[in-house]
Scaffold this motif. Structure first.
Motif, PDB file in Angstrom:
ATOM      1  N   GLU A 158       0.991  -1.282   0.142  1.00 16.16           N
ATOM      2  CA  GLU A 158       0.039  -0.095   0.100  1.00 16.16           C
ATOM      3  C   GLU A 158       0.718   1.345   0.025  1.00 16.16           C
ATOM      4  OE1 GLU A 158      -3.041   2.198   3.257  1.00 16.16           O
ATOM      5  OE2 GLU A 158      -3.563   0.012   2.197  1.00 16.16           O
ATOM      6  N   GLY A 159       2.080   1.348   0.808  1.00 16.07           N
ATOM      7  CA  GLY A 159       2.906   2.195   0.642  1.00 16.07           C
ATOM      8  C   GLY A 159       3.254   2.630  -0.568  1.00 16.07           C
ATOM      9  N   MET A 160       3.849   1.518  -1.312  1.00 16.08           N
ATOM     10  CA  MET A 160       4.430   1.781  -2.836  1.00 16.08           C
ATOM     11  C   MET A 160       3.202   2.123  -3.495  1.00 16.08           C
ATOM     12  SD  MET A 160       6.362  -2.160  -3.188  1.00 16.08           S
ATOM     13  CE  MET A 160       7.065  -1.899  -4.536  1.00 16.08           C
ATOM     14  N   GLU A 161       1.981   1.864  -3.509  1.00 20.94           N
ATOM     15  CA  GLU A 161       0.947   2.219  -4.316  1.00 20.94           C
ATOM     16  C   GLU A 161       0.970   3.903  -4.200  1.00 20.94           C
ATOM     17  OE1 GLU A 161      -3.617   1.036  -5.745  1.00 20.94           O
ATOM     18  OE2 GLU A 161      -2.791   0.110  -4.096  1.00 20.94           O
ATOM     19  N   ARG A 162       0.774   4.216  -3.051  1.00 15.35           N
ATOM     20  CA  ARG A 162       0.311   5.612  -2.602  1.00 15.35           C
ATOM     21  C   ARG A 162       1.531   6.524  -3.102  1.00 15.35           C
ATOM     22  NH1 ARG A 162      -0.229   4.288   3.026  1.00 15.35           N
ATOM     23  NH2 ARG A 162       1.746   4.725   4.186  1.00 15.35           N
ATOM     24  N   GLU A 163       2.659   6.200  -3.254  1.00 13.94           N
ATOM     25  CA  GLU A 163       3.852   6.610  -3.797  1.00 13.94           C
ATOM     26  C   GLU A 163       3.912   6.854  -5.091  1.00 13.94           C
ATOM     27  OE1 GLU A 163       6.050   8.709  -2.378  1.00 13.94           O
ATOM     28  OE2 GLU A 163       5.966   8.340  -0.203  1.00 13.94           O
ATOM     29  N   ILE A 164       3.387   5.657  -5.785  1.00 12.00           N
ATOM     30  CA  ILE A 164       3.449   5.583  -7.230  1.00 12.00           C
ATOM     31  C   ILE A 164       2.576   6.453  -7.760  1.00 12.00           C
ATOM     32  CG2 ILE A 164       2.372   4.141  -9.060  1.00 12.00           C
ATOM     33  CD1 ILE A 164       5.023   3.130  -8.535  1.00 12.00           C
ATOM     34  N   LEU A 207      12.178  19.167  -9.201  1.00 13.38           N
ATOM     35  CA  LEU A 207      11.451  18.859  -7.873  1.00 13.38           C
ATOM     36  C   LEU A 207      11.021  17.269  -8.562  1.00 13.38           C
ATOM     37  CD1 LEU A 207      10.803  20.027  -5.161  1.00 13.38           C
ATOM     38  CD2 LEU A 207       8.472  20.164  -6.301  1.00 13.38           C
ATOM     39  N   SER A 208      10.518  17.100  -9.574  1.00 18.79           N
ATOM     40  CA  SER A 208      10.188  15.847 -10.114  1.00 18.79           C
ATOM     41  C   SER A 208      11.296  15.022 -10.326  1.00 18.79           C
ATOM     42  CB  SER A 208       9.443  15.939 -11.489  1.00 18.79           C
ATOM     43  OG  SER A 208       8.931  14.802 -11.965  1.00 18.79           O
ATOM     44  N   LYS A 209      12.336  15.459 -10.965  1.00 17.45           N
ATOM     45  CA  LYS A 209      13.604  14.441 -11.278  1.00 17.45           C
ATOM     46  C   LYS A 209      14.132  14.003  -9.596  1.00 17.45           C
ATOM     47  CE  LYS A 209      17.947  13.062 -12.298  1.00 17.45           C
ATOM     48  NZ  LYS A 209      18.818  12.566 -11.385  1.00 17.45           N
ATOM     49  N   TYR A 210      14.281  15.036  -8.679  1.00 15.21           N
ATOM     50  CA  TYR A 210      14.558  14.447  -7.343  1.00 15.21           C
ATOM     51  C   TYR A 210      13.624  13.606  -6.954  1.00 15.21           C
ATOM     52  CZ  TYR A 210      13.094  15.438  -2.495  1.00 15.21           C
ATOM     53  OH  TYR A 210      12.449  15.320  -1.366  1.00 15.21           O
ATOM     54  N   TYR A 211      12.331  13.720  -6.762  1.00 15.65           N
ATOM     55  CA  TYR A 211      11.452  13.091  -6.109  1.00 15.65           C
ATOM     56  C   TYR A 211      11.210  11.670  -6.818  1.00 15.65           C
ATOM     57  CZ  TYR A 211       7.487  12.024  -2.831  1.00 15.65           C
ATOM     58  OH  TYR A 211       7.094  11.429  -1.973  1.00 15.65           O
ATOM     59  N   THR A 212      11.051  11.704  -7.911  1.00 17.39           N
ATOM     60  CA  THR A 212      10.631  10.298  -8.498  1.00 17.39           C
ATOM     61  C   THR A 212      12.100   9.459  -8.498  1.00 17.39           C
ATOM     62  OG1 THR A 212      11.345  11.119 -10.685  1.00 17.39           O
ATOM     63  CG2 THR A 212       9.021  11.178 -10.239  1.00 17.39           C
ATOM     64  N   SER A 213      13.224   9.967  -8.729  1.00 13.50           N
ATOM     65  CA  SER A 213      14.650   9.068  -8.682  1.00 13.50           C
ATOM     66  C   SER A 213      14.508   8.606  -7.279  1.00 13.50           C
ATOM     67  CB  SER A 213      15.756   9.754  -9.100  1.00 13.50           C
ATOM     68  OG  SER A 213      15.942  10.933  -8.378  1.00 13.50           O
ATOM     69  N   GLU A 214      14.408   9.405  -6.090  1.00 17.23           N
ATOM     70  CA  GLU A 214      14.523   8.878  -4.774  1.00 17.23           C
ATOM     71  C   GLU A 214      13.593   8.001  -4.437  1.00 17.23           C
ATOM     72  OE1 GLU A 214      17.209   9.597  -2.665  1.00 17.23           O
ATOM     73  OE2 GLU A 214      18.372  10.659  -3.939  1.00 17.23           O
ATOM     74  N   LEU A 215      12.526   8.153  -4.774  1.00 12.31           N
ATOM     75  CA  LEU A 215      11.226   7.126  -4.439  1.00 12.31           C
ATOM     76  C   LEU A 215      11.423   5.742  -5.308  1.00 12.31           C
ATOM     77  CD1 LEU A 215       9.265   7.549  -2.190  1.00 12.31           C
ATOM     78  CD2 LEU A 215      10.265   9.529  -2.715  1.00 12.31           C
ATOM     79  N   THR A 216      11.871   6.121  -6.457  1.00 13.38           N
ATOM     80  CA  THR A 216      12.042   4.779  -7.167  1.00 13.38           C
ATOM     81  C   THR A 216      13.084   3.786  -6.495  1.00 13.38           C
ATOM     82  OG1 THR A 216      11.680   5.816  -9.268  1.00 13.38           O
ATOM     83  CG2 THR A 216      12.978   4.009  -9.465  1.00 13.38           C
ATOM     84  N   ASP A 274      -5.186  10.022   1.667  1.00 11.01           N
ATOM     85  CA  ASP A 274      -5.189  10.155   3.140  1.00 11.01           C
ATOM     86  C   ASP A 274      -3.837   9.683   3.767  1.00 11.01           C
ATOM     87  OD1 ASP A 274      -7.742  11.514   2.989  1.00 11.01           O
ATOM     88  OD2 ASP A 274      -8.902   9.937   3.729  1.00 11.01           O
ATOM     89  N   GLY A 275      -3.530   8.385   3.360  1.00 11.60           N
ATOM     90  CA  GLY A 275      -2.594   7.869   4.015  1.00 11.60           C
ATOM     91  C   GLY A 275      -1.117   8.663   3.577  1.00 11.60           C
ATOM     92  N   TYR A 276      -1.012   9.291   2.429  1.00 12.28           N
ATOM     93  CA  TYR A 276       0.089   9.987   1.988  1.00 12.28           C
ATOM     94  C   TYR A 276       0.097  11.208   2.516  1.00 12.28           C
ATOM     95  CZ  TYR A 276       3.472  12.302  -1.207  1.00 12.28           C
ATOM     96  OH  TYR A 276       4.495  12.922  -1.617  1.00 12.28           O
ATOM     97  N   ASN A 277      -1.050  11.924   2.866  1.00 14.17           N
ATOM     98  CA  ASN A 277      -0.851  13.048   3.593  1.00 14.17           C
ATOM     99  C   ASN A 277      -0.672  13.032   5.275  1.00 14.17           C
ATOM    100  OD1 ASN A 277      -1.323  14.863   1.378  1.00 14.17           O
ATOM    101  ND2 ASN A 277      -3.648  14.909   1.489  1.00 14.17           N
ATOM    102  N   ARG A 278      -0.837  11.964   5.551  1.00 16.66           N
ATOM    103  CA  ARG A 278      -0.792  11.659   7.115  1.00 16.66           C
ATOM    104  C   ARG A 278       0.748  11.449   7.032  1.00 16.66           C
ATOM    105  NH1 ARG A 278      -5.400   8.563   7.215  1.00 16.66           N
ATOM    106  NH2 ARG A 278      -4.153   6.486   6.835  1.00 16.66           N
TER     107      ARG A 278
END
Length: 591
Positions: free
Chosen positions: A350-356, A409-418, A560-564
């Motif tokens: 679920e954590g993976m899905e909300r980050e995706i 911002l997108s390059k940083y965030y997507t690559s780190e979370l990937t 909601d989980g992402y914002n928490r």
């Protein structure tokens, strides 16, 4: 690897395409009154035969391309990805040999006509807005990130199209669109990675007016071309003196036949992507654009496009990690049940899905911002407006500032979370994931480069911090964007609270006077901006879906989980930037 259509089986990607994206605004800017279709009706230029003549035709055209891409990605490239990775590249006497399976897949891509996605129709390309391009890059990258790089190299023709003379464009770009020439970007040198102002490769102009280049470039993707197809190498070289810095650099086109490929790197991942050392020895070169603007205008423009491409590539790798982990967890039985029913594993999925879904929101918003300024800027310049007046155009200013922020911002965030999602995918596979039997091992290795190349995460933070801090002033562009977005829906209580904390983080950061301390805390500010903006975009997506009668229960749970999670991270960042007392007194948060 899962074998399916990688566009149509990606629920969130298709949801974005069909229900969430504001296509009409993008199409109005990109298609410019459907001028290509009108030109075809008038002149019969076959290059423009597929140009749409209305909004629905445009959306249908983009969808057709993405479905074709998804079919090839999921059913031809993905099944061969592991074999290609294990076979790798061979290098001998300046020649790079590619796996037979890769050559066959590239032939399929070429025959399908989907290769030149960022080259305009006027020169043989598909003519897609950036938003559709990043969806294509994600889809191919899910199958094989290294293959996606190879396919993307052809599209460096778009850089020539943007900056070169009409004569140079007509000579080189149609050949690249047809796949008869490959592309390579040569900026980095052995001693100068991101420090491009100190590039030493030298370009000298002869008495006959021709340029020749001498020097060495390192980490040059596809500098060798592809198979028997030679490269055109877009090269940054010094035309001024050693002390001239960035203003003494110019941009050149060099034929691959006129350089030596001294070797290729042995890398952790991306095993079918040749990373070359290129030696220039008095190599003939053609100047692109104006002398002295190689770094400040042309290379930076090319790098911004490359950074968005890597964000899209990261998105594809993350999607692969998620879908492969989800499939494995639904099939692997332990303790009498599939492991996706075990709470600890279910929590990870679920954590993976909300980050995706958050990553994709930010990526597509970055792409939209580029579409909204780049094509308007191009059109105004083409219509004869002076460069100064183009830059003063209100819509160009608005969207360019947002693109300059959202791209790093997108390059940083997507690559780190990937990288995190690839890590989690291996973990869900357990010991099997640590072997080469499953594709997650390759996915994990390929993910690791994404937050390094085309500018490390640390450099993306440097690129983004100014836009965050200045953008959050009372008249700043980021604040105006947030205010405008919030006019469309009522945010949740948690999103409102996150905004208060984000504001306080920026305020605390501004009050720091010591330079090194400020530099050290820039990451926390940029991370906080990304988390808040993602939450904003996610809630906006729910509002758009509700207005179309869609069931959003699952998405709302994820959001909601992402914002928490963001609330916890923002609160921690406020402590780091402003101290504990600031959290207690100013943020209105429970601690």
């Amino acid at each position: 690897m899962i074998q399916n259509n990688y566009f149509s089986d990606n629920e969130d990607l298709t949801l974005q395409f069909e229900k969430i994206m504001s296509w009409n605004d993008i199409i109005d800017t990109y298609e410019n009154g459907f001028e290509d279709a009108k030109s075809y009706q008038k002149d019969g230029n076959e290059r423009l035969a597929m140009a749409p003549s209305n909004h629905q035709e445009a959306v249908d055209f983009y969808r057709t391309i993405l479905e074709s891409t998804g079919e090839i990605a999921g059913k031809e490239i993905a099944p061969k990805a592991q074999v290609m990775d294990h076979t790798g590249l061979k290098f001998n006497s300046g020649k790079v040999t590619f796996p037979d399976e890769m050559v066959a897949c590239m032939k399929s891509v070429k025959e399908a006509g989907i290769m030149p996605y960022s080259i305009t129709r006027h020169y043989g390309g598909l003519g897609l807005p950036v938003t559709a391009q990043v969806m294509m890059m994600e889809t191919i990258s899910r199958a094989d990130a290294a293959f996606a790089i190879a396919m993307g190299c052809v599209n460096l023709g778009e850089t020539i199209e943007s900056f070169a003379s009409d004569e140079m464009i007509e000579e080189w770009v149609p050949q690249m669109a047809a796949g008869d020439l490959w592309g390579a970007m040569a900026l980095t040198e052995p001693n100068y990675g991101s420090d491009l102002q100190n590039v030493r490769t030298k370009a000298e102009k002869g008495a006959d007016g021709t340029w020749r280049i001498t020097g060495t470039k390192r980490f040059i993707t596809h500098g060798c071309g592809f198979g028997d197809t030679p490269a055109v190498i877009l090269t940054l070289a010094r035309t001024g003196g050693p002390e001239s810095g960035g203003r003494g650099l110019s941009f050149f086109l060099v034929k691959g036949q006129d350089v030596e490929i001294a070797g290729i790197e042995k890398k952790m991942g991306l095993h079918i992507s040749p990373t070359c050392e290129v030696v220039y020895d008095n190599s003939p070169a053609l100047l692109i654009g104006e002398e002295g603007k190689g770094l400040v205008k042309y290379a930076m423009g090319m790098m911004n496009g490359a950074r968005l491409s890597i964000a899209a590539q990261s998105m594809g790798i993350a999607s692969a990690a998620f879908y492969e982990a989800k499939k494995y967890a639904s099939e692997r039985v332990q303790f009498g049940k599939t492991i996706d029913k075990i709470p600890a594993v279910a929590k990870m999925l679920e954590g993976m899905e909300r980050e995706i879904i958050a990553m994709r929101c930010l990526l597509l918003e970055a792409a939209t911002s580029v579409d909204m300024y780049h094509w308007r800027k191009h059109r105004l310049a083409h219509e004869g407006m002076a460069d100064r007046d183009v830059r003063r155009d209100e819509l160009v200013k608005k969207w360019e500032k947002l693109a300059d922020l959202f791209t790093p911002l997108s390059k940083y965030y997507t690559s780190e979370l990937t990288n995190k999602l690839a890590f989690d995918a291996v973990q869900i596979h357990g010991g099997a994931g640590y072997t080469e039997e499953y594709d997650v091992a390759r996915i994990y290795r390929d993910a690791r480069i994404t937050n390094i190349y085309e500018g490390t995460t640390q450099l993306q933070v440097v690129a983004a911090i100014g836009g965050v801090v200045s953008g959050m002033t009372p008249s700043g562009h980021l604040r105006a964007y947030i205010d405008e977005t919030l006019k469309g829906f009522e945010p949740s209580t948690m999103l409102k609270r996150n905004f208060e904390i984000f504001e306080e983080i920026v305020r605390a950061y501004r009050e720091i006077s010591e330079g090194e301390q400020k530099d050290a805390l820039a990451f926390e500010v940029v991370e906080s901006a990304a988390r808040y903006i993602n939450g904003l975009l996610l809630e906006r997506s729910i509002d758009r879906l509700v207005k179309q009668g869609e069931n959003v229960d699952r998405r709302r749970q994820l959001v909601d989980g992402y914002n928490r999670d963001s609330f916890a991270m923002l609160t921690a960042n406020l402590v780091r930037v402003g101290g504990e007392s600031r959290v207690e007194v100013r943020a209105g948060a429970a601690v």
